[in-house]
Scaffold this motif. Structure first.
Motif, PDB file in Angstrom:
ATOM      1  N   ARG A   1       0.732  -1.236   0.011  1.00  0.00           N
ATOM      2  CA  ARG A   1       0.079  -0.044  -0.085  1.00  0.00           C
ATOM      3  C   ARG A   1       0.819   1.194  -0.261  1.00  0.00           C
ATOM      4  O   ARG A   1       0.538   2.221  -0.926  1.00  0.00           O
ATOM      5  CB  ARG A   1      -0.957   0.048   1.125  1.00  0.00           C
ATOM      6  CG  ARG A   1      -2.199   0.932   1.110  1.00  0.00           C
ATOM      7  CD  ARG A   1      -3.287   0.538   2.023  1.00  0.00           C
ATOM      8  NE  ARG A   1      -3.143   0.804   3.305  1.00  0.00           N
ATOM      9  CZ  ARG A   1      -3.442   1.925   3.933  1.00  0.00           C
ATOM     10  NH1 ARG A   1      -4.097   2.879   3.096  1.00  0.00           N
ATOM     11  NH2 ARG A   1      -3.063   1.945   5.371  1.00  0.00           N
ATOM     12  N   ARG A   2       1.907   1.101   0.738  1.00  0.00           N
ATOM     13  CA  ARG A   2       2.893   2.250   0.620  1.00  0.00           C
ATOM     14  C   ARG A   2       3.507   2.756  -0.447  1.00  0.00           C
ATOM     15  O   ARG A   2       3.668   3.702  -0.893  1.00  0.00           O
ATOM     16  CB  ARG A   2       3.906   2.058   1.926  1.00  0.00           C
ATOM     17  CG  ARG A   2       3.620   2.364   3.358  1.00  0.00           C
ATOM     18  CD  ARG A   2       4.988   2.508   4.168  1.00  0.00           C
ATOM     19  NE  ARG A   2       5.930   1.238   3.991  1.00  0.00           N
ATOM     20  CZ  ARG A   2       5.771   0.216   4.914  1.00  0.00           C
ATOM     21  NH1 ARG A   2       4.638   0.079   5.689  1.00  0.00           N
ATOM     22  NH2 ARG A   2       6.636  -0.619   4.684  1.00  0.00           N
ATOM     23  N   HIS A   3       3.837   1.578  -1.240  1.00  0.00           N
ATOM     24  CA  HIS A   3       4.442   1.962  -2.590  1.00  0.00           C
ATOM     25  C   HIS A   3       3.447   1.814  -3.615  1.00  0.00           C
ATOM     26  O   HIS A   3       3.840   1.588  -4.914  1.00  0.00           O
ATOM     27  CB  HIS A   3       5.316   0.777  -2.552  1.00  0.00           C
ATOM     28  CG  HIS A   3       6.498   0.933  -1.604  1.00  0.00           C
ATOM     29  ND1 HIS A   3       7.847   1.967  -1.929  1.00  0.00           N
ATOM     30  CD2 HIS A   3       6.738   0.602  -0.335  1.00  0.00           C
ATOM     31  CE1 HIS A   3       8.537   2.078  -0.863  1.00  0.00           C
ATOM     32  NE2 HIS A   3       7.916   1.217   0.223  1.00  0.00           N
ATOM     33  N   GLY A   4       2.243   1.667  -3.381  1.00  0.00           N
ATOM     34  CA  GLY A   4       1.057   1.641  -4.651  1.00  0.00           C
ATOM     35  C   GLY A   4       1.048   0.677  -5.418  1.00  0.00           C
ATOM     36  O   GLY A   4       0.711   0.953  -6.834  1.00  0.00           O
TER      37      GLY A   4
ATOM     38  N   ASP B   1     -11.429  -7.636   3.026  1.00  0.00           N
ATOM     39  CA  ASP B   1     -11.495  -6.534   3.806  1.00  0.00           C
ATOM     40  C   ASP B   1     -10.757  -5.171   2.981  1.00  0.00           C
ATOM     41  O   ASP B   1     -11.213  -4.198   3.252  1.00  0.00           O
ATOM     42  CB  ASP B   1     -11.223  -6.561   5.419  1.00  0.00           C
ATOM     43  CG  ASP B   1     -12.209  -7.289   6.132  1.00  0.00           C
ATOM     44  OD1 ASP B   1     -13.322  -7.573   5.383  1.00  0.00           O
ATOM     45  OD2 ASP B   1     -11.888  -7.954   7.049  1.00  0.00           O
ATOM     46  N   ALA B   2      -9.686  -5.736   2.646  1.00  0.00           N
ATOM     47  CA  ALA B   2      -8.762  -4.643   1.901  1.00  0.00           C
ATOM     48  C   ALA B   2      -9.170  -4.155   0.590  1.00  0.00           C
ATOM     49  O   ALA B   2      -9.012  -3.300   0.248  1.00  0.00           O
ATOM     50  CB  ALA B   2      -7.424  -5.332   1.729  1.00  0.00           C
ATOM     51  N   ALA B   3     -10.240  -5.164  -0.172  1.00  0.00           N
ATOM     52  CA  ALA B   3     -10.768  -4.702  -1.259  1.00  0.00           C
ATOM     53  C   ALA B   3     -11.612  -3.588  -0.960  1.00  0.00           C
ATOM     54  O   ALA B   3     -11.786  -2.591  -1.800  1.00  0.00           O
ATOM     55  CB  ALA B   3     -11.254  -5.861  -1.883  1.00  0.00           C
ATOM     56  N   GLY B   4     -12.481  -3.692  -0.021  1.00  0.00           N
ATOM     57  CA  GLY B   4     -13.422  -2.758   0.225  1.00  0.00           C
ATOM     58  C   GLY B   4     -12.664  -1.440   0.670  1.00  0.00           C
ATOM     59  O   GLY B   4     -13.123  -0.258   0.517  1.00  0.00           O
TER      60      GLY B   4
ATOM     61  N   HIS C   1     -11.066  -7.544 -13.063  1.00  0.00           N
ATOM     62  CA  HIS C   1     -12.123  -7.579 -12.120  1.00  0.00           C
ATOM     63  C   HIS C   1     -11.377  -7.060 -10.799  1.00  0.00           C
ATOM     64  O   HIS C   1     -10.567  -7.468 -10.376  1.00  0.00           O
ATOM     65  CB  HIS C   1     -12.459  -9.052 -11.933  1.00  0.00           C
ATOM     66  CG  HIS C   1     -12.948  -9.817 -12.966  1.00  0.00           C
ATOM     67  ND1 HIS C   1     -12.126 -10.284 -13.958  1.00  0.00           N
ATOM     68  CD2 HIS C   1     -14.395  -9.803 -13.272  1.00  0.00           C
ATOM     69  CE1 HIS C   1     -13.161 -10.991 -14.729  1.00  0.00           C
ATOM     70  NE2 HIS C   1     -14.345 -10.675 -14.531  1.00  0.00           N
ATOM     71  N   ALA C   2     -12.141  -5.775 -10.158  1.00  0.00           N
ATOM     72  CA  ALA C   2     -11.874  -5.514  -8.909  1.00  0.00           C
ATOM     73  C   ALA C   2     -12.304  -6.458  -8.038  1.00  0.00           C
ATOM     74  O   ALA C   2     -13.030  -7.385  -8.288  1.00  0.00           O
ATOM     75  CB  ALA C   2     -12.502  -4.068  -8.700  1.00  0.00           C
ATOM     76  N   GLY C   3     -11.822  -6.416  -6.870  1.00  0.00           N
ATOM     77  CA  GLY C   3     -12.279  -7.116  -5.593  1.00  0.00           C
ATOM     78  C   GLY C   3     -11.460  -8.392  -5.097  1.00  0.00           C
ATOM     79  O   GLY C   3     -10.374  -8.304  -5.828  1.00  0.00           O
ATOM     80  N   ALA C   4     -11.849  -9.182  -4.313  1.00  0.00           N
ATOM     81  CA  ALA C   4     -11.235 -10.169  -3.680  1.00  0.00           C
ATOM     82  C   ALA C   4     -11.716 -11.453  -4.444  1.00  0.00           C
ATOM     83  O   ALA C   4     -12.980 -11.668  -3.837  1.00  0.00           O
ATOM     84  CB  ALA C   4     -11.001 -10.215  -2.325  1.00  0.00           C
TER      85      ALA C   4
END
Ligand code: UFG
Length: 324
Positions: A104-107, A153-156, A242-245
């Motif tokens: 997440r820090r590195h995109g 949870d991270a997807a949301g 596809h987005a999401g988990a």
């Protein structure tokens, strides 16, 4: 495209690195070499880092650009997880959280995660599909299921795109490339059967012949490690669209008993394979066989090694190259 293969010095991770390189995808391997092998890193740069050491992770991500991460780092032995649960939750859950935070820090917002049939616990149907109840019976399975939950949870929360692939029994080798399955001590059936064929190793034990299966020994669904690599490649494409988990089960849909594996290995090797019957091993379900219809349909996954003989043959060729 550039993929960070965490655990790329290990059994499945090294096959993944080879697959990506063969498909002109850039590879960087991250591994702490605790169970992986330096000599298995033949494709891409090796960055030595530990998921439980945030500073080493930060160094691994700094100055490099990854489009996606494939995460094979884990402690993965059922029996050991029962004896050492803290290790399993620390490595498999905390380690993964550290990796997700670094991403997440590195995109970096694409992850393919190694999950397992152990998330299901004792099966309640002959074929296990993705909707089968998740009721892990050991800390290993529980740690992997926890990560699946974290990814949802991270997807949301953060828009992370992920695919969790639940392997059934990974097997086989890329013998021509000089990579295969090597653990010390070895606990997996096929390497132990082939070591017995070579006359090395401590002697093959069959753990239990009083299970409710046709010949009394446990039944498993063996899937070739190159077919697993193919599924990860398809998962990269899937995340683009596809987005999401997302989760998929990976197996061939056919179960083989321990006795059937030994008999098939005897055919492939042309050797007698001596074994003795031993007590059941704690935590072993009698039967684990996948339904992988969803992976075939949605990922376009088409496993190549769908019968036991070629899987055993590739592993046998690799074991014969080893200096046992
Ligand atoms: N077995 C023997 N003798 C051996 C080794 C294994 O009889 O020397 C038996 C086991 O009892 C089991 C079968 O062979 O019935 C397969 O055992 P493996 O250790 O090769 O594989 P598992 O099915 O235990 O483990 C696999 C993955 C794990 C995952 C698990 C899910 O390797 O990571 O499936 O149940 F957690």
């Amino acid at each position: 495209m550039n993929v960070l293969v965490c655990g790329g010095a290990g059994y499945i991770g090294s096959h993944m690195a080879r697959w990506l390189a063969a498909h002109d995808i850039g590879v960087t391997v991250l591994d702490n070499l605790s169970t992986g092998h330096r000599e298995a890193v033949k494709w891409g740069e090796l960055v030595e880092a530990d998921l439980l050491d945030q500073a080493s992770l930060e160094r691994a991500f700094s100055g490099r650009r990854f489009d996606a991460v494939m995460h094979f780092c884990a402690r993965s032995l059922v029996g050991e997880s029962v004896a050492q649960p803290y290790d399993y939750y620390a490595n498999n859950v905390t380690g993964t959280l550290n990796l997700l935070e670094a991403m997440r820090r590195h995109g970096v917002d694409r992850l393919v995660f190694s999950s397992t049939a152990a998330v299901f616990g004792n099966p309640v149907s002959a074929l296990i599909d993705e909707a089968h109840p998740k009721a892990p019976i050991n800390p290993y399975g529980a740690s992997k299921l926890m990560v699946e939950r974290i990814l949802a949870d991270a997807a949301g929360a953060y828009g992370l795109r992920s695919v969790a692939l639940r392997y059934f029994n990974a097997a086989g080798a890329s013998h021509a490339a000089g990579i295969g399955e090597s653990h010390e001590p070895e606990t997996h059936l096929i390497p132990n059967v082939l070591r017995a064929a070579l006359g090395t190793g401590p002697g093959l034990k069959v753990f239990g012949d009083d299970y409710p299966t046709p010949d009394g020994t446990c039944v498993r669904d063996y899937v070739h490690v190159e077919d697993l690599a193919q599924a990860h490649h398809r998962a990269l494409d899937h995340m683009e669209a596809h987005a999401g988990a997302h989760v998929f089960n990976l197996g061939n849909g056919t179960g083989f008993s321990v006795r059937e594996v030994i008999a098939a290995a005897s055919e492939v090797t042309g050797r007698e394979i001596p074994f003795e019957i031993a007590p059941r091993r704690a935590g072993d379900p009698a039967v684990l066989v996948a339904s992988s219809d969803k992976a075939r349909r949605e990922l376009g996954w088409t496993p190549v090694h769908t019968s036991l003989a070629p899987i055993l043959d590739s592993a046998w060729r690799w074991h014969q190259q080893q200096p046992y």
